[in-house]
Structures are given as structure tokens and as C-alpha cells.
Design a protein around this motif. Structure first.
Motif, mmCIF file in Angstrom:
data_model
loop_
_atom_site.group_PDB
_atom_site.id
_atom_site.type_symbol
_atom_site.label_atom_id
_atom_site.label_comp_id
_atom_site.label_asym_id
_atom_site.label_seq_id
_atom_site.Cartn_x
_atom_site.Cartn_y
_atom_site.Cartn_z
ATOM 1 N N UNK A 46 7.945 16.264 -5.407
ATOM 2 C CA UNK A 46 8.932 16.120 -4.518
ATOM 3 C C UNK A 46 8.648 16.585 -3.241
ATOM 4 N N UNK A 47 9.224 15.973 -2.285
ATOM 5 C CA UNK A 47 8.943 16.324 -0.916
ATOM 6 C C UNK A 47 7.969 15.255 -0.326
ATOM 7 N N UNK A 48 7.426 14.527 -1.206
ATOM 8 C CA UNK A 48 6.485 13.422 -0.670
ATOM 9 C C UNK A 48 6.872 12.108 -1.122
ATOM 10 N N UNK A 49 6.783 11.202 -0.202
ATOM 11 C CA UNK A 49 6.980 9.818 -0.503
ATOM 12 C C UNK A 49 6.029 8.818 0.094
ATOM 13 N N UNK A 72 -8.021 9.359 -0.523
ATOM 14 C CA UNK A 72 -7.362 9.829 0.999
ATOM 15 C C UNK A 72 -8.542 9.068 2.002
ATOM 16 N N UNK A 73 -7.997 8.307 2.866
ATOM 17 C CA UNK A 73 -8.678 7.762 4.122
ATOM 18 C C UNK A 73 -8.579 8.350 5.384
ATOM 19 N N UNK A 74 -7.318 8.997 5.230
ATOM 20 C CA UNK A 74 -7.193 9.764 6.618
ATOM 21 C C UNK A 74 -5.965 10.983 6.458
ATOM 22 N N UNK A 133 1.400 14.139 6.562
ATOM 23 C CA UNK A 133 1.034 13.138 5.767
ATOM 24 C C UNK A 133 -0.338 12.588 5.680
ATOM 25 N N UNK A 134 -0.736 11.550 5.040
ATOM 26 C CA UNK A 134 -2.105 11.006 4.952
ATOM 27 C C UNK A 134 -1.989 9.502 4.447
ATOM 28 N N UNK A 135 -3.061 8.996 5.073
ATOM 29 C CA UNK A 135 -3.233 7.323 4.371
ATOM 30 C C UNK A 135 -4.127 7.630 3.041
ATOM 31 N N UNK A 136 -4.193 6.679 2.307
ATOM 32 C CA UNK A 136 -4.778 6.517 1.201
ATOM 33 C C UNK A 136 -4.841 5.041 0.650
ATOM 34 N N UNK A 137 -5.945 5.025 -0.481
ATOM 35 C CA UNK A 137 -5.959 3.871 -0.962
ATOM 36 C C UNK A 137 -6.643 3.810 -2.675
ATOM 37 N N UNK A 138 -6.169 2.903 -3.203
ATOM 38 C CA UNK A 138 -6.771 2.952 -4.566
ATOM 39 C C UNK A 138 -7.577 1.769 -4.898
ATOM 40 N N UNK A 139 -8.822 1.900 -5.329
ATOM 41 C CA UNK A 139 -9.578 1.003 -5.687
ATOM 42 C C UNK A 139 -9.734 0.614 -7.062
ATOM 43 N N UNK A 140 -9.491 -0.545 -7.330
ATOM 44 C CA UNK A 140 -9.299 -1.136 -8.831
ATOM 45 C C UNK A 140 -10.563 -1.832 -9.185
ATOM 46 N N UNK A 141 -11.203 -1.025 -10.383
ATOM 47 C CA UNK A 141 -12.572 -2.009 -10.643
ATOM 48 C C UNK A 141 -12.226 -2.185 -12.165
ATOM 49 N N UNK A 189 -16.080 -6.493 -10.598
ATOM 50 C CA UNK A 189 -15.659 -6.515 -9.162
ATOM 51 C C UNK A 189 -14.552 -5.408 -9.285
ATOM 52 N N UNK A 190 -14.127 -5.301 -7.821
ATOM 53 C CA UNK A 190 -13.024 -4.448 -7.473
ATOM 54 C C UNK A 190 -12.101 -4.877 -6.192
ATOM 55 N N UNK A 191 -11.048 -4.538 -6.229
ATOM 56 C CA UNK A 191 -10.211 -4.824 -5.109
ATOM 57 C C UNK A 191 -9.373 -3.578 -4.793
ATOM 58 N N UNK A 192 -8.618 -3.496 -3.659
ATOM 59 C CA UNK A 192 -8.321 -2.222 -3.239
ATOM 60 C C UNK A 192 -6.694 -2.514 -2.621
ATOM 61 N N UNK A 193 -5.796 -1.558 -2.654
ATOM 62 C CA UNK A 193 -4.717 -1.757 -1.954
ATOM 63 C C UNK A 193 -4.384 -0.399 -1.093
ATOM 64 N N UNK A 194 -3.574 -0.326 0.007
ATOM 65 C CA UNK A 194 -3.326 1.116 0.628
ATOM 66 C C UNK A 194 -2.202 1.327 0.641
ATOM 67 N N UNK A 195 -1.748 2.823 1.220
ATOM 68 C CA UNK A 195 -0.369 3.066 1.602
ATOM 69 C C UNK A 195 -0.493 4.325 2.153
ATOM 70 N N UNK A 196 0.460 4.796 2.992
ATOM 71 C CA UNK A 196 0.789 5.933 3.614
ATOM 72 C C UNK A 196 1.914 6.759 3.069
ATOM 73 N N UNK A 197 1.575 8.052 3.224
ATOM 74 C CA UNK A 197 2.477 9.171 2.246
ATOM 75 C C UNK A 197 3.114 9.789 3.483
ATOM 76 N N UNK A 198 4.334 10.070 3.420
ATOM 77 C CA UNK A 198 4.938 11.050 4.219
ATOM 78 C C UNK A 198 5.020 12.330 3.332
ATOM 79 N N UNK A 199 4.327 13.504 3.729
ATOM 80 C CA UNK A 199 4.325 14.608 2.728
ATOM 81 C C UNK A 199 2.743 14.698 2.362
#
Length: 494
Positions: A71-74, A38-40, A45-53, A105-115
Motif C-alpha cells: 500500500x502506498x506504491x503503484x 531497480x534501474x534508478x 519512487x524508482x524505475x525498475x525492470x524484470x529480466x525473464x530468462x 534466452x532472456x527478454x526484459x520489460x520495465x516500469x516506473x513506481x510511484x512510492x
């Protein structure tokens, strides 16, 4: 690659016989893990990211991360990936430019979750995100089979995923990113990271510009440029939801949009010729400094969907409401209670609280209120601004510089004038559309010239609706050319 294995055998004459047998080494392969963080975090809800290594010894040409949310989060928005969602299951494939992950090496993608729910059943290319063998065929999810190992030059297929919003060329990166075209700006916004500065060169940037990555208090994200860097977006495109959220293929026509993006700084540049100017949704702790916003169809700057603790200062806003004068506010804080079903993301209320509006020049030809403070918001500051009331249209009762329906605001040290053309009733007004709103506000040291058209510098609509939390107008306020006077209530000495 082949290596030799040497065998020592005994001969009949006691001599050693050496035999060399070929041995084929294991083929190099990629091995991916995906780490969630989680980044925030905020109340809804919250903001998050996955780091793929890649922990293997060969590059991979593509990746797919899948997980479920309770259920309740998307997932409400995402970036640096192509996303498809089915119920509580979410699938993220690489974008066109970040599928190749070299060994180590690594790459990242991010997303926001409601819930508040966090990912479960996570897989990367069909294997557990933490590493290990792929699930057995009986346990694998039939709708999302693990992709075969692609060649380094071939990204993982994603036929059902929406097109990635980023260009096909890798975006620039680093602590400072210089951009000079609309495509470069869009790519930089999609790849923005906490602590990064995106710097605009002079020129016209025409398109849809949105930031969805949260910064942090210690490392905000900054977009900066001279006034001659002009963002325009005159025509929206596609079909979006009735409650605006970032949606692939939909451009709402906003000049600059922050959605779920806390801790950004927007400084110096111009936003013009757009349906709305700058829109902040669920984006607290944003500072707008020195922007020039003009010729917008509706409002100039809108703090919406609980975009609290923001600041707009040293900015100029004029010529708003060119398409709909009734909706042409200069600065709009919160949402009307009739829109809380869309924007009331804090207990059913739009809590764009504690926003400070400081030292701006607003008007002329701001068609509605220069600042509209909506019910449900509290404890903001409106100080040091200059209001030029020429061109106020008077539509939908928009006939004052500032309409305060919020509670606990300090309005201090502002200078307002009115002259024809326009429709003008009072300099400042209060209204009480919901219980307790429009109360407990304080006016100090404001200078008002009503141009012989306005009745009061401060018109307080009701005292009975604010029993126990009255509005206060101090005698340090002054007024000229009013048909009524300073205020319709008894002023307080001070």
C-alpha cells in the motif's frame, strides 16, 4: 523421441538373451524465471525492470508476470509489455513482438513506481519468479490463473490488457538505432536502454513520442538528429487524467515527452506544430542541446514535476503560444503553486531545481515570458541567452523577458531587446507568490535595450518579502532606451 533400453537375461542353455524395450524420454519444455532489479531511484519512487530468462530446453511463446506492491506504491508507467492493474496487484503480459523466448534466452520489460515499495508475491506464468513448481490450486490467485503452455508461435493471451503501444514488428536494437519513420521512432523509444543512441534521419515524424526508460549518469539515452528531422504532434487524442501521466490510449499533444526518464540527451532536431513542445516530467539530469522548437500552442520547453539538474543550451525557441498566448512561455522552469497538487512531487512542491539555461536564442513571437522561473525552484543559472521581445502578448501579466519567482538564481551575460509589436513592462522582473520565493537572485553583465517601452531592465517587486535574502543587481548590467532606468533598487557596485 525414443531411446532403447537393453536388458541382459540368462537363458536355459547358459546363453545370454538380449531384449530391447522402448523408453520414451521426457518432453522438452520451457522453464521461466523473472528477476527484478531497480534501474534508478529517486526520492518519490524508482524505475525498475524484470529480466525473464528461459532455463528450459524449449522455447515459450508467451509470458505473464504478476506481482503485488505494498500500500502506498503503484506502477505509474510501463513499457515492452501490456499491463493491467487492480488495486495493488499488477499483471504484465508480453507485447506482440517479445513473447517468444528461446531456450537459454532472456527478454526484459520495465516500469516506473510511484512510492518506495518493491514487488512481492511474484509469479511468471503462474510459477514463482525465482523458479520452482506452480502454486497449488488452493493457493493460486483465482483472478489470474497460470496460462497453459502456449505453442512457440502463440503469445500468452491477454484479453483485458490494453493494446501495446509498440508496433507489431520488433524494434531495432543495438548501441545506435537509426530511424526514419514515426513508427520506428516510437518503437525505438519504447525499447530504449541506457547507453543507447537513437538517430533520426531527415524527414517529418508525426505522432506521439514519449520516453519513459531512465538512463544513467554513466550511460545516458540519446536522441539525436539534424534540424531537418522534424517532430510534430498538432492534435492530441483520447481522454487522459487531470494530472498528466503516460496513459494508454491518450495523446496529450506534446511534441516530445520524457516521463520518469532521467539522464537523456536530446540534440539537434526540431519540434514544431504541437500543443506543447518538449515536456519533462520527473526527469532529472536531462540535457537539451541545439534543438529548434517553434509554433507550439502553449510553452516551448517545460522542466516540470521536479525535473532537476537539467540543461538547455544552444537551442532556438520562437513562435510559442499560438493557441494560448498567456501560456506561451519559451522555457518554463517548475510549476505555479496552484499546480503543485499535480506536479508537486517533492514534498508538495515542484522542485525543478538547478536547471541551467545557457546560450539559447529565444524569440521573436514568444507570446509569454521568454523564461518563466516558478516559485519553489532554486539555484538555477540563466546565462548567455539572446532574447528578442517582439510579439510578447502581455496576457496574464506576461510582459518581460524573464520573470523570476524562484530563489538563488544567477542571471548573467544575457542580451535582450524589445521592439513592436508587443506589450512590454520590464526586461526582468521578480515576484513573490509564496513566502521566500523570488529572493536571493543575482544579475550581472546583462545588456538590455527596452525599445523605449520598458521601464526598468530589472524590476524588483519587493524588498520587504526578501529580508535577509535580498535580490542583487550589479552595476555591470547596462540598459538603453528605458523609461525608468537600470533598476528600481539601489544597484551594487561590481
Amino acid at each position: 523421441m525414443r531411446i532403447s533400453r537393453t536388458l541382459l537375461l540368462a537363458g536355459t542353455a547358459g546363453a545370454a538373451i538380449l531384449l530391447v524395450a522402448p523408453l520414451t524420454a521426457a518432453a522438452a519444455a520451457a522453464s521461466l524465471t523473472a528477476a527484478f532489479a531497480q534501474t534508478s531511484v529517486w526520492s518519490s519512487g524508482y524505475g525498475a525492470e524484470f529480466t525473464i530468462t528461459n532455463r528450459g530446453d524449449a522455447a515459450t511463446g508467451g509470458w505473464v508476470v504478476e506481482f503485488d506492491l505494498p500500500a502506498g506504491s503503484t506502477v505509474s508507467s510501463s513499457w515492452e509489455s501490456a499491463r493491467t492493474s487492480t488495486g495493488q496487484h499488477h499483471r504484465f503480459a508480453n507485447a506482440s513482438w517479445n513473447g517468444a523466448v528461446a531456450a537459454g534466452a532472456s527478454v526484459r520489460f520495465g516500469f516506473n513506481v510511484s512510492g518506495t515499495g518493491t514487488p512481492v508475491n511474484c509469479t511468471v506464468n503462474g510459477a514463482p519468479c525465482a523458479g520452482g513448481p506452480a502454486p497449488s490450486p488452493t493457493s493460486a490467485r483465482p483472478s489470474s490463473p497460470a496460462p497453459s503452455s502456449p505453442a512457440p508461435s502463440s503469445p500468452a493471451p491477454s484479453p483485458s490488457a490494453p493494446s501495446s503501444p509498440v508496433p507489431s514488428t520488433p524494434p531495432p536494437n543495438g548501441s545506435t538505432v537509426d530511424v526514419s519513420t514515426a513508427a520506428q521512432l516510437q518503437a525505438a523509444l519504447a525499447a530504449a536502454r541506457p547507453g543507447q543512441t537513437i538517430r533520426l534521419a531527415p524527414g517529418v515524424y508525426d505522432g506521439s513520442f514519449i520516453g519513459t526508460t531512465p538512463g544513467t549518469a554513466a550511460a545516458p539515452i540519446t536522441v539525436t538528429g539534424p534540424r531537418t528531422a522534424i517532430l510534430t504532434n498538432p492534435t492530441g487524442a483520447g481522454s487522459g487524467p487531470s494530472c498528466p501521466v503516460p496513459t494508454p490510449g491518450w495523446d496529450p499533444g506534446y511534441g516530445f515527452w520524457l516521463a520518469g526518464a532521467a539522464y537523456w540527451n536530446l540534440t539537434g532536431f526540431t519540434v514544431a506544430d504541437s500543443k506543447k513542445g518538449v515536456v519533462l516530467d520527473d526527469s532529472p539530469h536531462v540535457t537539451i542541446d541545439g534543438l529548434y522548437v517553434h509554433h507550439t500552442g502553449d510553452e516551448g520547453v517545460h522542466f516540470r514535476r521536479s525535473s532537476s539538474d537539467g540543461v538547455i543550451r544552444n537551442s532556438t525557441i520562437e513562435y510559442t503560444g499560438t493557441a494560448q498566448p498567456a501560456y506561451g512561455e519559451g522555457v518554463y522552469l517548475g510549476s505555479a503553486n496552484s499546480n503543485w497538487a499535480c506536479h508537486g512531487n517533492s514534498g508538495g512542491v515542484d522542485r525543478s531545481d538547478r536547471v541551467q539555461v545557457l546560450d539559447n536564442r529565444i524569440g521573436p513571437y514568444v507570446a509569454a515570458e521568454h523564461i518563466d522561473v516558478k516559485e519553489g525552484t532554486v539555484d538555477g543559472v540563466i546565462r548567455g541567452n539572446t532574447f528578442d521581445g517582439r510579439g510578447i502578448a502581455g496576457q496574464n501579466s506576461a510582459d518581460s523577458w524573464v520573470d523570476v519567482k524562484g530563489t538563488g538564481y544567477l542571471i548573467q551575460g544575457n542580451t535582450g531587446t524589445f521592439a513592436a509589436p508587443g506589450t512590454f513592462a520590464n526586461g526582468y522582473e521578480t515576484h513573490n507568490p509564496v513566502a521566500g520565493s523570488g529572493c536571493g537572485n543575482v544579475w550581472r553583465d546583462n545588456v538590455s535595450d527596452l525599445g523605449g517601452a520598458g521601464r526598468y531592465a530589472v524590476n524588483v517587486t519587493s524588498t520587504s518579502k526578501c529580508a535577509g535574502n535580498l535580490n542583487i543587481v550589479y552595476t555591470s548590467n547596462t540598459v538603453r532606451n528605458a523609461t525608468g532606468g537600470l533598476t528600481n533598487i539601489t544597484p551594487t557596485i561590481g
